[in-house]
Write an enzyme that holds these catalytic residues in place. Structure first.
Site, PDB file in Angstrom:
ATOM      1  N   GLY A  15       0.820  -1.212   0.000  1.00 45.88           N
ATOM      2  CA  GLY A  15       0.000   0.000   0.000  1.00 45.88           C
ATOM      3  C   GLY A  15       0.845   1.249   0.000  1.00 45.88           C
ATOM      4  N   GLY A  20      -0.870   2.787   6.820  1.00 44.39           N
ATOM      5  CA  GLY A  20      -0.908   2.004   8.062  1.00 44.39           C
ATOM      6  C   GLY A  20      -0.202   0.666   7.956  1.00 44.39           C
ATOM      7  N   SER A  22       3.005  -0.015   8.620  1.00 50.76           N
ATOM      8  CA  SER A  22       3.834  -0.251   9.812  1.00 50.76           C
ATOM      9  C   SER A  22       2.952  -0.561  11.017  1.00 50.76           C
ATOM     10  CB  SER A  22       4.702   0.971  10.104  1.00 50.76           C
ATOM     11  OG  SER A  22       5.583   1.185   9.020  1.00 50.76           O
ATOM     12  N   GLU A  90       9.542  -1.803   5.134  1.00 53.63           N
ATOM     13  CA  GLU A  90      10.181  -0.985   4.091  1.00 53.63           C
ATOM     14  C   GLU A  90      10.904  -1.876   3.077  1.00 53.63           C
ATOM     15  OE1 GLU A  90       9.429   2.090   3.865  1.00 53.63           O
ATOM     16  OE2 GLU A  90       8.683   2.500   5.883  1.00 53.63           O
ATOM     17  N   CYS A 149      -8.669  15.006  -2.493  1.00 55.54           N
ATOM     18  CA  CYS A 149     -10.122  14.837  -2.646  1.00 55.54           C
ATOM     19  C   CYS A 149     -10.791  14.069  -1.513  1.00 55.54           C
ATOM     20  CB  CYS A 149     -10.444  14.173  -3.983  1.00 55.54           C
ATOM     21  SG  CYS A 149     -10.059  12.414  -4.011  1.00 55.54           S
ATOM     22  N   CYS A 184      -5.027   9.753  -4.625  1.00 54.14           N
ATOM     23  CA  CYS A 184      -5.711   8.769  -5.464  1.00 54.14           C
ATOM     24  C   CYS A 184      -5.207   8.913  -6.902  1.00 54.14           C
ATOM     25  CB  CYS A 184      -7.226   8.958  -5.395  1.00 54.14           C
ATOM     26  SG  CYS A 184      -7.799  10.392  -6.305  1.00 54.14           S
TER      27      CYS A 184
HETATM   28  P1  ADP Z   1       2.793   3.381   6.480  1.00 54.37           P
HETATM   29  O1  ADP Z   1       3.685   2.382   7.185  1.00 54.37           O
HETATM   30  O2  ADP Z   1       1.856   2.713   5.503  1.00 54.37           O
HETATM   31  O3  ADP Z   1       3.538   4.544   5.873  1.00 54.37           O
HETATM   32  P2  ADP Z   1       2.058   4.179   9.127  1.00 54.37           P
HETATM   33  O4  ADP Z   1       1.622   2.936   9.847  1.00 54.37           O
HETATM   34  O5  ADP Z   1       3.458   4.658   9.378  1.00 54.37           O
HETATM   35  O6  ADP Z   1       1.813   3.992   7.557  1.00 54.37           O
HETATM   36  O7  ADP Z   1       1.115   5.416   9.449  1.00 54.37           O
HETATM   37  C1  ADP Z   1      -0.299   5.342   9.345  1.00 54.37           C
HETATM   38  C2  ADP Z   1      -0.910   6.542  10.064  1.00 54.37           C
HETATM   39  O8  ADP Z   1      -0.608   7.735   9.350  1.00 54.37           O
HETATM   40  C3  ADP Z   1      -2.415   6.540  10.135  1.00 54.37           C
HETATM   41  O9  ADP Z   1      -2.892   5.784  11.206  1.00 54.37           O
HETATM   42  C4  ADP Z   1      -2.738   8.026  10.306  1.00 54.37           C
HETATM   43  O10 ADP Z   1      -2.743   8.353  11.691  1.00 54.37           O
HETATM   44  C5  ADP Z   1      -1.567   8.739   9.684  1.00 54.37           C
HETATM   45  N1  ADP Z   1      -1.862   9.477   8.439  1.00 54.37           N
HETATM   46  C6  ADP Z   1      -1.232  10.618   8.051  1.00 54.37           C
HETATM   47  N2  ADP Z   1      -1.680  11.023   6.829  1.00 54.37           N
HETATM   48  C7  ADP Z   1      -2.610  10.137   6.422  1.00 54.37           C
HETATM   49  C8  ADP Z   1      -3.427  10.003   5.229  1.00 54.37           C
HETATM   50  N3  ADP Z   1      -3.366  10.871   4.211  1.00 54.37           N
HETATM   51  N4  ADP Z   1      -4.270   8.949   5.180  1.00 54.37           N
HETATM   52  C9  ADP Z   1      -4.340   8.064   6.199  1.00 54.37           C
HETATM   53  N5  ADP Z   1      -3.600   8.134   7.313  1.00 54.37           N
HETATM   54  C10 ADP Z   1      -2.733   9.148   7.452  1.00 54.37           C
HETATM   55 ZN    ZN Z   2      -7.950  12.272  -4.917  1.00 56.27          ZN
END
Ligand code: ADP
Ligand code: ZN
Length: 202
Positions: A15, A20, A22, A90, A149, A184
């Site tokens: 994703g 989310g 991590s 990662e 959006c 998106c």
């Molecule tokens: P990833 O490992 O996929 O980069 P993380 O687990 O580090 O994601 O972080 C997820 C968290 O980031 C979500 O729970 C939310 O609090 C925060 N967040 C910040 N920006 C966004 C966004 N645009 N959409 C969804 N969550 C976001």
């Molecule tokens: Zn969009």
């Protein structure tokens, strides 16, 4: 959660950034620790953002921390013979050797959980994520919220000085001044030198 009758399989959490991955990886690791499994967590050394987040402790005081690795083979060298769960975060930053390593560990009886962003800022496949997804028993593709959006976001928008980064910019920018947003498909922007052919190219 997938329960094979014979231990050893591969789970991929894919994703966009901020979706989310991590959080989900940590949730699975924490539950494995509660189940008293022997767990090791690795992450690419290129990700220095969240130092400390991976210190997952159990009630009996065991602490699991993520070990930074430079290459996939380093994971193979560091996995202890009695380890039952291997989590890798990662993974898009790791070399393609991660595909062989993940499959070899799964065959050996290890539950392998790999998280990574599956598309780069150009919306093209990132590292070995596509191959990992094709050999996994379970794939979860998580979504973030598009900052433009408000819809479900599946793409990484790279910004340099607040502007969309051009297609020609490198796939991995280490220590750069760039930033990222979740967007998106419809709000994602990758300007090309030859804008006229943009829609025809992959
Ligand atoms: P990833 O490992 O996929 O980069 P993380 O687990 O580090 O994601 O972080 C997820 C968290 O980031 C979500 O729970 C939310 O609090 C925060 N967040 C910040 N920006 C966004 C966004 N645009 N959409 C969804 N969550 C976001
Ligand atoms: Zn969009």
């Amino acid at each position: 959660m997938f329960y094979g009758t014979t231990p050893g399989w591969l789970e991929v959490i894919s994703g966009v950034m901020f979706s989310g991955k991590s959080e989900e990886l940590i949730r699975r690791v924490r539950r494995a620790v509660i189940a008293r499994k022997k767990v090791q967590v690795f992450k690419s050394h290129l990700d220095a953002r969240y130092a400390g987040v991976y210190a997952v402790s159990s009630h009996d005081g065991t602490i699991v921390e993520a070990e930074p690795v430079q290459s996939a083979i380093e994971i193979m060298e560091r996995v202890r013979p009695d380890t039952e769960v291997v989590a890798v975060d990662e993974a898009q930053f790791l070399d393609k050797g991660i595909v062989r390593v993940a499959n070899a560990l799964a065959r050996r009886g290890v539950r392998v959980i790999v998280a990574g962003t599956d598309s780069d800022f150009r919306a093209e496949p990132f590292g070995a994520m596509a191959e990992l997804m094709s050999s996994a028993e379970v794939v979860d593709k998580l979504h973030a919220i598009c900052v433009v959006c408000g819809g479900p976001a599946s793409l990484n928008q790279r910004l340099v000085n607040g502007k969309p980064a051009p297609y020609e910019s490198p796939q991995i920018m280490v220590g750069g001044r760039e930033s990222y947003e979740a967007r998106c498909r419809h709000c994602h922007e990758v300007p090309r030198k030859d804008e006229g052919q943009g829609d025809l190219l992959p």
